[in-house]
Enzyme design. Structure first.
Site, mmCIF file in Angstrom:
data_model
loop_
_atom_site.group_PDB
_atom_site.id
_atom_site.type_symbol
_atom_site.label_atom_id
_atom_site.label_comp_id
_atom_site.label_asym_id
_atom_site.label_seq_id
_atom_site.Cartn_x
_atom_site.Cartn_y
_atom_site.Cartn_z
ATOM 1 N N ILE A 136 -5.448 -3.576 2.357
ATOM 2 C CA ILE A 136 -4.715 -2.865 3.414
ATOM 3 C C ILE A 136 -3.313 -2.704 2.842
ATOM 4 C CG2 ILE A 136 -3.820 -2.949 5.760
ATOM 5 C CD1 ILE A 136 -6.301 -4.519 6.530
ATOM 6 N N PRO A 137 -2.971 -1.503 2.399
ATOM 7 C CA PRO A 137 -1.831 -1.292 1.494
ATOM 8 C C PRO A 137 -0.445 -1.332 2.146
ATOM 9 C CG PRO A 137 -2.857 0.794 1.990
ATOM 10 C CD PRO A 137 -3.699 -0.255 2.653
ATOM 11 N N CYS A 138 -0.045 -2.513 2.611
ATOM 12 C CA CYS A 138 1.274 -2.658 3.233
ATOM 13 C C CYS A 138 2.406 -2.416 2.237
ATOM 14 C CB CYS A 138 1.404 -4.029 3.883
ATOM 15 S SG CYS A 138 0.990 -5.411 2.809
ATOM 16 N N HIS A 139 2.131 -2.548 0.938
ATOM 17 C CA HIS A 139 3.173 -2.305 -0.071
ATOM 18 C C HIS A 139 3.596 -0.838 -0.109
ATOM 19 C CE1 HIS A 139 -0.692 -1.608 -2.068
ATOM 20 N NE2 HIS A 139 -0.047 -0.770 -2.867
#
Length: 174
Positions: A136-139
């Site tokens: 889950i690409p929070c970056h």
């Protein structure tokens, strides 16, 4: 009880935990196996016991993460278990999953999709609580002014992930 694996990547030691429903925690690269064990324990349901062991799902998640870190993969298809989050957190995390590889979005962009611009701070908190970084690409979420923003894995790790995806040059340098 969660089942987990700890493994070494080219970026450092990592960990993945699963529940019967899917992958429920990922520990970003750390310098030691012990640091990963500590993080997995902290992320497990109420700090409960973690059983180390292999499974087809954990192995698939490990392979996909290693391929991603090697620049050979940009999507993930392992089942995830987000049941430990609140309904608002789960809504934010599902929205994060729509941010494609090689793109950046702001906290405000997420907020507008989950309730309105006044939700930006709550979105930031939910992004920071993401149990499945990378998958889950929070970056890929940055400040509205195109500065780096925050990252639960540390800003050096965020820069490294964005550099891997080719988006670091899009940010405003401070």
């Amino acid at each position: 009880m969660s089942r987990a694996i700890i493994f070494e990547s080219s970026w450092g030691w990592m960990g993945i935990a699963e529940s019967p429903k899917g992958i429920q925690a990922i520990v970003l690269p750390k310098p030691s196996k012990r640091a990963v064990e500590s993080d997995l324990r902290a992320q497990s349901e109420a700090g409960g016991p973690i059983q180390q062991g292999e499974s087809a799902r954990l192995d698939a998640a490990r392979r996909q993460l290693l391929d991603y870190l090697a620049g050979k993969r940009n999507t993930f298809d392992v089942p995830v278990d987000l049941s430990q989050g609140t309904s608002f957190q789960r809504q934010v995390w599902r929205t994060l999953q729509r941010v494609p590889y090689g793109k950046l979005r702001s906290y405000q962009w997420i907020a507008l999709r989950v309730g309105g611009p006044h939700y930006a701070r709550a979105v930031g908190n939910a992004v920071g609580a993401n149990p499945l970084p990378i998958v889950i690409p929070c970056h890929r979420i940055v400040a509205h002014d195109a500065s780096l923003g925050g990252f639960s894995g540390g800003l050096a790790m965020k820069r490294k992930l964005l550099s891997l995806e080719g988006t670091l040059p899009m940010l405003r340098s401070k």
